[in-house]
Design a protein around this motif. Structure first.
Motif, PDB file in Angstrom:
ATOM      1  N   GLN A  15       0.646  -1.237   0.372  1.00  0.00           N
ATOM      2  CA  GLN A  15      -0.392   0.476  -0.106  1.00  0.00           C
ATOM      3  C   GLN A  15       1.050   1.524  -0.383  1.00  0.00           C
ATOM      4  O   GLN A  15       0.755   2.952  -0.509  1.00  0.00           O
ATOM      5  CB  GLN A  15      -0.913   0.186   1.611  1.00  0.00           C
ATOM      6  CG  GLN A  15      -2.372  -0.992   0.921  1.00  0.00           C
ATOM      7  CD  GLN A  15      -3.227  -0.809   2.133  1.00  0.00           C
ATOM      8  OE1 GLN A  15      -2.931  -0.031   2.867  1.00  0.00           O
ATOM      9  NE2 GLN A  15      -4.071  -1.662   2.047  1.00  0.00           N
ATOM     10  N   ALA A  16       1.849   1.121   0.663  1.00  0.00           N
ATOM     11  CA  ALA A  16       2.720   2.371   0.527  1.00  0.00           C
ATOM     12  C   ALA A  16       3.492   2.484  -0.907  1.00  0.00           C
ATOM     13  O   ALA A  16       3.789   3.472  -1.145  1.00  0.00           O
ATOM     14  CB  ALA A  16       4.455   1.893   1.674  1.00  0.00           C
ATOM     15  N   PHE A  32      -8.690   6.369   2.355  1.00  0.00           N
ATOM     16  CA  PHE A  32      -9.523   6.247   1.033  1.00  0.00           C
ATOM     17  C   PHE A  32      -9.996   4.509   1.163  1.00  0.00           C
ATOM     18  O   PHE A  32     -11.237   4.532   0.806  1.00  0.00           O
ATOM     19  CB  PHE A  32      -8.681   6.576  -0.328  1.00  0.00           C
ATOM     20  CG  PHE A  32      -9.699   6.801  -1.615  1.00  0.00           C
ATOM     21  CD1 PHE A  32     -10.086   7.362  -2.140  1.00  0.00           C
ATOM     22  CD2 PHE A  32      -8.999   5.760  -2.602  1.00  0.00           C
ATOM     23  CE1 PHE A  32     -11.612   7.094  -3.506  1.00  0.00           C
ATOM     24  CE2 PHE A  32     -10.193   4.762  -3.427  1.00  0.00           C
ATOM     25  CZ  PHE A  32     -10.641   6.128  -3.895  1.00  0.00           C
ATOM     26  N   PHE A  33      -9.160   3.766   1.225  1.00  0.00           N
ATOM     27  CA  PHE A  33      -9.669   2.777   1.514  1.00  0.00           C
ATOM     28  C   PHE A  33     -10.426   2.305   2.380  1.00  0.00           C
ATOM     29  O   PHE A  33     -11.609   1.409   2.487  1.00  0.00           O
ATOM     30  CB  PHE A  33      -8.958   1.704   1.532  1.00  0.00           C
ATOM     31  CG  PHE A  33      -7.730   1.320   0.568  1.00  0.00           C
ATOM     32  CD1 PHE A  33      -7.854   1.475  -0.844  1.00  0.00           C
ATOM     33  CD2 PHE A  33      -6.681   1.214   1.254  1.00  0.00           C
ATOM     34  CE1 PHE A  33      -6.857   1.040  -1.428  1.00  0.00           C
ATOM     35  CE2 PHE A  33      -5.485   0.342  -0.085  1.00  0.00           C
ATOM     36  CZ  PHE A  33      -5.751   0.585  -1.430  1.00  0.00           C
ATOM     37  N   ARG A  34     -10.436   3.163   3.764  1.00  0.00           N
ATOM     38  CA  ARG A  34     -12.433   3.317   4.850  1.00  0.00           C
ATOM     39  C   ARG A  34     -12.837   3.600   4.280  1.00  0.00           C
ATOM     40  O   ARG A  34     -13.738   3.598   3.815  1.00  0.00           O
ATOM     41  CB  ARG A  34     -11.339   4.068   5.824  1.00  0.00           C
ATOM     42  CG  ARG A  34     -10.867   2.641   6.744  1.00  0.00           C
ATOM     43  CD  ARG A  34      -9.916   3.551   8.145  1.00  0.00           C
ATOM     44  NE  ARG A  34      -9.694   4.769   7.642  1.00  0.00           N
ATOM     45  CZ  ARG A  34      -8.805   5.246   8.495  1.00  0.00           C
ATOM     46  NH1 ARG A  34      -7.564   4.462   8.496  1.00  0.00           N
ATOM     47  NH2 ARG A  34      -8.382   6.798   8.240  1.00  0.00           N
ATOM     48  N   GLU A  38     -14.475  -0.377  -2.033  1.00  0.00           N
ATOM     49  CA  GLU A  38     -14.422  -1.131  -3.371  1.00  0.00           C
ATOM     50  C   GLU A  38     -13.270  -1.261  -3.579  1.00  0.00           C
ATOM     51  O   GLU A  38     -12.254  -1.829  -4.736  1.00  0.00           O
ATOM     52  CB  GLU A  38     -15.774  -0.559  -4.628  1.00  0.00           C
ATOM     53  CG  GLU A  38     -15.537   0.304  -4.967  1.00  0.00           C
ATOM     54  CD  GLU A  38     -16.042   1.796  -3.792  1.00  0.00           C
ATOM     55  OE1 GLU A  38     -16.549   2.900  -4.067  1.00  0.00           O
ATOM     56  OE2 GLU A  38     -16.713   1.186  -2.540  1.00  0.00           O
ATOM     57  N   ALA A  39     -12.241   0.371  -3.516  1.00  0.00           N
ATOM     58  CA  ALA A  39     -11.049   0.300  -3.566  1.00  0.00           C
ATOM     59  C   ALA A  39     -10.129  -0.445  -3.215  1.00  0.00           C
ATOM     60  O   ALA A  39      -9.665  -1.403  -3.243  1.00  0.00           O
ATOM     61  CB  ALA A  39     -10.582   1.935  -3.222  1.00  0.00           C
ATOM     62  N   VAL A  40     -10.618  -1.193  -2.123  1.00  0.00           N
ATOM     63  CA  VAL A  40     -10.157  -1.922  -1.392  1.00  0.00           C
ATOM     64  C   VAL A  40     -10.191  -3.095  -2.226  1.00  0.00           C
ATOM     65  O   VAL A  40      -9.410  -4.134  -2.456  1.00  0.00           O
ATOM     66  CB  VAL A  40     -10.315  -2.022   0.092  1.00  0.00           C
ATOM     67  CG1 VAL A  40      -9.601  -3.899   0.914  1.00  0.00           C
ATOM     68  CG2 VAL A  40      -9.686  -1.573   0.900  1.00  0.00           C
ATOM     69  N   GLU A  41     -11.017  -3.682  -2.399  1.00  0.00           N
ATOM     70  CA  GLU A  41     -12.054  -5.061  -3.564  1.00  0.00           C
ATOM     71  C   GLU A  41     -10.572  -4.990  -4.430  1.00  0.00           C
ATOM     72  O   GLU A  41     -10.284  -6.231  -4.984  1.00  0.00           O
ATOM     73  CB  GLU A  41     -13.000  -4.576  -3.678  1.00  0.00           C
ATOM     74  CG  GLU A  41     -14.208  -5.516  -2.354  1.00  0.00           C
ATOM     75  CD  GLU A  41     -15.482  -5.562  -2.706  1.00  0.00           C
ATOM     76  OE1 GLU A  41     -15.993  -5.378  -3.805  1.00  0.00           O
ATOM     77  OE2 GLU A  41     -16.189  -4.831  -1.615  1.00  0.00           O
TER      78      GLU A  41
END
Length: 100
Positions: A15-16, A32-34, A38-41
């Motif tokens: 992620q970094a 943003f992920f939190r 759907e971005a995490v997915e």
């Protein structure tokens, strides 16, 4: 974009690393992920696709390379090199006598 996150995941970016490529802070990407599951997915799905692609490449290489076939056997099939070791000697003196 979600597509870019998926592509970064396919490359097995951390992620970094993804944050650096996107030009944002690690904190901003985490936020943003939190906010957008759907971005995490997309990122995690890309990582899964990348691992599957690497596995496919390894299987192809195992067809041509005995070393790759051996490595895959050790990793996935629990195979190992056989090493016979005699551990019956109990002292340095016994070991020296056995060598003599």
């Amino acid at each position: 974009s979600l597509r870019m996150l998926g592509e970064l995941g396919e490359l097995q970016c951390t992620q970094a690393e993804a944050a650096a490529v996107l030009g944002v802070s690690r904190f901003a990407l985490d936020r943003f992920f939190r906010a957008y599951p759907e971005a995490v997915e997309a990122f995690d799905g890309g990582a899964d696709r990348g691992r599957a692609s690497l596995r496919r490449t390894q299987w192809v290489q195992a067809q041509k390379s005995p070393a790759m076939a051996i490595w895959l056997g050790k990793q996935w099939l629990g195979q190992r090199d056989k090493h016979d070791v005699d551990v019956s000697l109990t002292s340095h003196e016994e070991a020296l006598r056995a060598l003599a």
